[in-house]
Write an enzyme that holds these catalytic residues in place. Structure first.
Site, PDB file in Angstrom:
ATOM      1  N   TRP A 175      44.575  31.815  36.988  1.00  0.00           N
ATOM      2  CA  TRP A 175      43.897  33.057  37.046  1.00  0.00           C
ATOM      3  C   TRP A 175      44.581  34.312  36.299  1.00  0.00           C
ATOM      4  CZ3 TRP A 175      39.425  35.515  38.417  1.00  0.00           C
ATOM      5  CH2 TRP A 175      39.326  37.006  38.606  1.00  0.00           C
ATOM      6  N   ASN A 233      44.118  38.520  35.518  1.00  0.00           N
ATOM      7  CA  ASN A 233      43.127  39.631  35.074  1.00  0.00           C
ATOM      8  C   ASN A 233      43.783  40.813  34.539  1.00  0.00           C
ATOM      9  OD1 ASN A 233      43.972  39.551  38.399  1.00  0.00           O
ATOM     10  ND2 ASN A 233      43.345  41.836  38.379  1.00  0.00           N
ATOM     11  N   ASP A 234      44.004  41.888  35.176  1.00  0.00           N
ATOM     12  CA  ASP A 234      44.385  43.180  34.116  1.00  0.00           C
ATOM     13  C   ASP A 234      45.703  42.757  33.065  1.00  0.00           C
ATOM     14  OD1 ASP A 234      42.734  43.960  36.182  1.00  0.00           O
ATOM     15  OD2 ASP A 234      44.185  45.538  36.971  1.00  0.00           O
ATOM     16  N   GLN A 254      48.065  40.524  35.209  1.00  0.00           N
ATOM     17  CA  GLN A 254      47.896  40.013  36.671  1.00  0.00           C
ATOM     18  C   GLN A 254      47.848  38.702  36.637  1.00  0.00           C
ATOM     19  OE1 GLN A 254      47.634  42.683  39.846  1.00  0.00           O
ATOM     20  NE2 GLN A 254      49.405  42.838  38.598  1.00  0.00           N
ATOM     21  N   TRP A 280      41.339  34.811  42.250  1.00  0.00           N
ATOM     22  CA  TRP A 280      42.666  35.839  42.439  1.00  0.00           C
ATOM     23  C   TRP A 280      43.159  35.544  43.573  1.00  0.00           C
ATOM     24  CZ3 TRP A 280      43.406  39.606  46.051  1.00  0.00           C
ATOM     25  CH2 TRP A 280      44.195  40.655  45.557  1.00  0.00           C
ATOM     26  N   SER A 330      48.861  46.103  39.299  1.00  0.00           N
ATOM     27  CA  SER A 330      48.951  46.584  38.067  1.00  0.00           C
ATOM     28  C   SER A 330      50.049  47.772  37.654  1.00  0.00           C
ATOM     29  CB  SER A 330      47.510  46.930  37.457  1.00  0.00           C
ATOM     30  OG  SER A 330      46.700  45.653  37.209  1.00  0.00           O
ATOM     31  N   ARG A 371      47.085  53.205  43.292  1.00  0.00           N
ATOM     32  CA  ARG A 371      47.738  52.020  42.367  1.00  0.00           C
ATOM     33  C   ARG A 371      47.348  52.298  40.940  1.00  0.00           C
ATOM     34  NH1 ARG A 371      42.737  50.032  44.893  1.00  0.00           N
ATOM     35  NH2 ARG A 371      41.400  49.416  43.490  1.00  0.00           N
ATOM     36  N   ASP A 372      48.110  51.308  40.289  1.00  0.00           N
ATOM     37  CA  ASP A 372      48.071  51.065  38.889  1.00  0.00           C
ATOM     38  C   ASP A 372      48.247  52.236  38.004  1.00  0.00           C
ATOM     39  OD1 ASP A 372      46.236  49.190  39.863  1.00  0.00           O
ATOM     40  OD2 ASP A 372      44.547  49.853  39.482  1.00  0.00           O
ATOM     41  N   GLU A 387      40.130  53.141  38.906  1.00  0.00           N
ATOM     42  CA  GLU A 387      41.341  52.208  38.950  1.00  0.00           C
ATOM     43  C   GLU A 387      41.948  52.079  37.409  1.00  0.00           C
ATOM     44  OE1 GLU A 387      40.352  48.774  41.291  1.00  0.00           O
ATOM     45  OE2 GLU A 387      39.141  48.075  39.831  1.00  0.00           O
TER      46      GLU A 387
END
Ligand code: FRU
Length: 644
Positions: free
Chosen positions: A45, A47-48, A64, A72, A105, A173-174, A218
C-alpha cells in the site's frame, strides 16, 4: 511471456499429468492494472507523496507506505529517486515507525547553509525531513525531524523529537516546509485541522506565527507563482490537493484573495505535494491517485499521478492555476502518429491502429466550427467496456464517463471549460493500464480517474453527436514502460503462485500470506544444494521449499522464523505438517539471512550462514519442485539458486 513459455516447456518435459493450481506469476510491473509510466511501489500500500525534494541531480520521492499489506496500516516513508520525475529507482524504506509513533506525511528540504547544524562534519549541506509522528497510543500527532548526510540513503532521527509537540488538538499533521527568503527563515504550514504557520531559523526551533481558523485541510502546500510568467507573483495555498486559494503571504500569515477553486475534477487526485529546491525554478507537483481500494489488486495498491507543472494564468474569470504534464514525459514516448484535420460526421469512427493500454493522445477540436452537441473520444474499448472523454458544447463541460470503464469503479465527472480564445477545445489524455488523466485546454482543467478495464480492452474511437465536429489535429504516442527487468535474482524459472500474494522486489521474490503461502518454480530436483537470502519484513517466517509436489501439499520446508526466533525444518505429507528439527536463535526483521539446504537421499542438512543447524534423515519425499514459502506475514527471498 518468456517465463510462461519456459514453464509450459518444462511441464511438458517432465510430463505432469494433472493441472497444477495457481497462476503463472505476472512479470515485473506487469500485473493487469499495473501502471507502466506512473509511480507505484513494487508491492503493498502507498498513499501520499512525501518529502519531495531535488538534491544533487536527483529528484526524491518519499511516500506513505505500509510495507506489510495492501491496506493502510502503520506508516513508513518509502523512497525512490529519479533523474526526471518519471523514471524511478526504488530505494530501501527511509523512515520506520518508532517509540513516538508511525511516520505520517511531511516534507523535505535542502539545508544548504547548515542552519540546522546537522552537517557541520559532512561538508555543510544535506537533507532534512519534517514529518508527523502519529498514532502511538500515548502520543498525539506532533512534528519531528530526521536528517541525511548521504543524499537521502540513510536517515537519522533528531534526538530532540518532537520539535513541535501537539498544541492540544486532535489533528495536527503534514508539515510542508520551505525557505522564505524575504524573512530569511524556514516556514512550515501544517494542518490536519486548522492551518497553522510556524517559522524557524534552524528547522528544529519553531515559533507559531498564525492560525487560520477558516482554512481546514490536511496535506497543505504553500508556494509562490508568477502570474502569466511576469513580474507579478501570488501565493497559492493547496488544501489536500483538492482545492486551492490564491492570495498573499508575508512570512507569517496567508491572506486569501480568491478561491477556493477545485484542483482537479476527477475523484482520484489527492494529497498533492510540490517539489522543493527545483533546479530550474519550475513548480511541479504530484498527487496520490487514491481510488484503488476496490480494484481487487493483491500485490500493490496505490500510485502517484503524473508530475504536473503549475503556473498561474489570467482568464476572463480571474487568475487560476494551470496544471500541465511535465515536459520530461515527452522523453518517454514510444512510437507516435499524427493526423491532420478531419471532420467527424455525426456517429463514431474507430481509429484503427491506435489505442492500447498505456498511451498519450492529444485531440484538438475547433469547437466554434462544430455543430455537434457533443464530441470526443472513447478509450479502452472492448468486451463491452469503454471510457468516454467528451465535450458537451452547449453546456461547456468537459467530462469523463467511466460508467462502462470496467471493474465496477463507475462515475461521470465534469469540468467547466469554455473554448480558448481561438475557439478550441483540447483534450490531452494519458492512459496507463488502470488510470486516465485528462488535461483540458493545456491544463486549465484536469480530471484524474482510475478504472479497471480488461487487459485486452484496447480500442479507440472518436465520436460526434447531433452534428459535425472539426478535429484540427490528433497526436498519439504509445508510452514506454519505465520499469526495468525484475530485481529478483534466481537460477530457477517458471514461477507459479500457489497461495498468497507474491511480487518481485529489491529483496527478491516477496510473498504475503495469512497461513502458509507458496510460490513454486517449475524446476525439480532430488539431490541438490538449494540456497537463498531470506528477509522477513513482518509476521513470522520465510522459507525454502524443496522436493514439493505442484500444490505445496507434499514438501520439505526450511525456514527463517523471526516470529518464533528460530530455524525450522519440517515436512508436509498430504497437507499435514510434521516438525523435523528446530534450532532456536535470535533473528530480526528486515535483516537478511542466508539459508542453505543440502539434500542427499534421505539426509537433509540445513545451514544458517556457515553454521550447520540441522542434519537429519527423512525419506518421505525423494524429489520435486523448488519453491518458496511465507508463513503468516511478509517475507522475501533473493539470490535463489540450486546446484547438483
Ligand atoms: C492524507 C493523510 C495525511 C496523513 C497521512 C497518513 O491522505 O490522511 O493527513 O499524514 O494520510 O497516512
Amino acid at each position: 511471456m518468456q517465463r510462461v513459455l519456459t514453464f509450459l516447456a518444462v511441464i511438458a518435459c517432465i510430463g505432469i499429468s494433472r493441472f497444477a493450481s495457481g497462476q503463472a506469476a505476472p512479470g515485473y510491473y506487469d500485473e493487469t492494472y499495473r501502471p507502466q509510466y506512473h509511480f507505484s511501489a513494487e508491492t503493498s500500500w502507498i498513499n501520499d507523496p512525501n518529502g519531495l525534494v531535488h538534491y544533487q541531480g536527483e529528484y526524491h520521492l518519499f511516500y506513505q507506505y505500509h510495507p506489510l499489506g495492501i491496506a493502510w496500516g502503520p506508516m513508513h516513508w518509502g523512497h525512490a529517486v529519479s533523474p526526471d520525475m518519471v523514471q524511478w529507482t526504488h530505494l530501501p524504506i527511509a523512515l520506520y515507525p518508532d517509540a513516538l509513533g508511525d511516520i505520517w506525511s511531511g516534507s523535505a528540504v535542502v539545508d544548504e547553509n547548515n542552519t540546522s547544524g546537522f552537517f557541520t562534519h559532512t561538508g555543510g549541506s544535506g537533507l532534512v525531513a519534517l514529518f508527523t509522528h502519529a498514532n502511538a497510543p500515548q502520543h498525539p500527532q506532533q512534528q519531528s525531524v530526521a536528517y541525511s548526510t548521504d543524499r537521502g540513503r540513510t536517515w537519522t532521527k533528531y534526538p530532540g523529537n518532537p520539535v513541535i509537540p501537539n498544541p492540544g488538538v486532535a489533528d495536527f499533521r503534514d508539515p510542508k516546509v520551505f525557505w522564505h527568503a524575504p524573512t530569511a527563515r524556514w516556514v512550515m504550514v501544517v494542518a490536519g485541522g486548522q492551518l497553522r504557520i510556524y517559522s524557524s531559523p534552524n528547522l528544529t526551533n519553531w515559533t507559531l506565527e498564525s492560525i487560520a481558523p477558516t482554512i481546514d485541510t490536511e496535506c497543505p502546500d504553500l508556494f509562490e507563482l508568477a502570474v502569466d510568467g511576469g513580474a507579478t507573483k501570488k501565493w497559492v495555498l493547496s488544501k489536500s490537493g483538492r482545492e486551492y486559494l490564491v492570495g498573499r503571504f508575508d512570512g507569517r500569515t496567508f491572506t486569501p484573495e480568491g478561491g477556493p477553486y477545485p484542483v482537479d475534477y476527477g475523484p482520484d487526485f489527492y494529497a498533492a505535494q510540490s517539489w522543493s529546491h527545483m533546479p530550474d525554478g519550475r513548480r511541479v507537483w504530484i498527487g496520490w491517485m487514491r481510488g484503488d481500494a476496490g480494484s481487487k489488486q493483491t500485490v500493490f495498491m496505490g500510485r502517484m499521478s503524473l508530475p504536473r507543472e503549475l503556473t498561474l494564468r489570467t482568464f476572463p474569470e480571474g487568475v487560476r492555476m494551470v496544471q500541465a504534464p511535465i515536459a520530461e514525459l515527452q522523453g518517454h514516448r514510444a512510437a507516435g502518429t499524427a493526423r491532420g484535420t478531419t471532420i467527424l460526421r455525426s456517429g463514431t469512427r474507430t481509429v484503427s491502429g491506435l489505442g492500447g493500454d498505456s498511451f498519450e493522445i492529444r485531440a484538438e477540436f475547433q469547437a466554434n466550427a462544430s455543430t455537434a452537441s457533443e464530441f470526443g473520444l472513447r478509450v479502452r474499448m472492448g468486451n463491452g467496456q469503454y471510457t468516454t472523454v467528451g465535450y458537451r458544447r452547449t453546456a461547456a463541460r468537459l467530462f469523463v464517463d467511466k460508467d462502462h470503464g470496467g471493474g465496477g469503479y463507475t462515475g461521470v465527472h465534469e469540468a467547466p471549460l469554455v473554448p480558448d480564445g481561438n475557439g478550441r477545445i483540447v483534450m490531452h489524455l494519458y492512459v496507463d493500464r488502470s488510470s486516465l488523466e485528462v488535461f483540458g485546454n493545456d491544463g486549465k482543467v484536469t480530471l484524474t480517474e482510475l478504472s479497471y478495464p480488461d487487459r485486452d480492452s484496447v480500442g479507440l474511437e472518436l465520436y460526434s453527436v447531433g452534428g459535425d465536429a472539426t478535429l484540427n489535429a490528433l497526436q498519439f504516442f504509445r508510452m514506454k514502460k519505465v520499469w526495468g527487468p525484475s530485481p529478483f535474482i534466481t537460477g530457477l524459472s517458471g514461477w507459479r503462485d500457489v497461495k498468497g500474494d507474491w511480487g518481485d522486489t529489491m529483496y527478491g521474490r516477496q510473498g504475503r500470506s495469512g497461513g502458509d503461502g507458496f510460490s513454486l518454480s517449475s524446476t525439480t530436483g532430488g539431490d541438490f544444494t538449494y540456497e537463498g537470502n531470506i528477509r522477513v519484513l513482518g509476521g513470522y517466517a520465510g522459507a525454502l521449499v524443496f522436493r514439493s509436489d505442484s500444490e505445496g501439499a507434499n514438501a520439505y520446508i526450511a525456514n527463517i522464523d523471526v516470529g518464533n526466533q528460530g530455524v525450522k525444518l519440517f515436512k508436509l505429507v498430504r497437507g499435514a505438517f510434521t516438525d523435523l528439527g528446530w534450532f532456536p536463535t535470535a533473528l530480526q526483521y528486515n535483516t537478511t539471512y542466508h539459508l542453505k539446504v543440502v539434500a542427499r537421499g534421505a539426509n537433509i542438512k540445513v545451514y544458517l550462514g556457515n553454521n550447520l543447524v540441522h542434519d537429519l534423515n527423512d525419506s518421505s519425499h525423494t524429489s520435486g519442485y523448488f519453491g518458496l514459502n511465507v508463513f503468516n506475514g511478509t517475507a522475501a527471498v533473493q539470490n535463489v539458486v540450486t546446484a547438483p
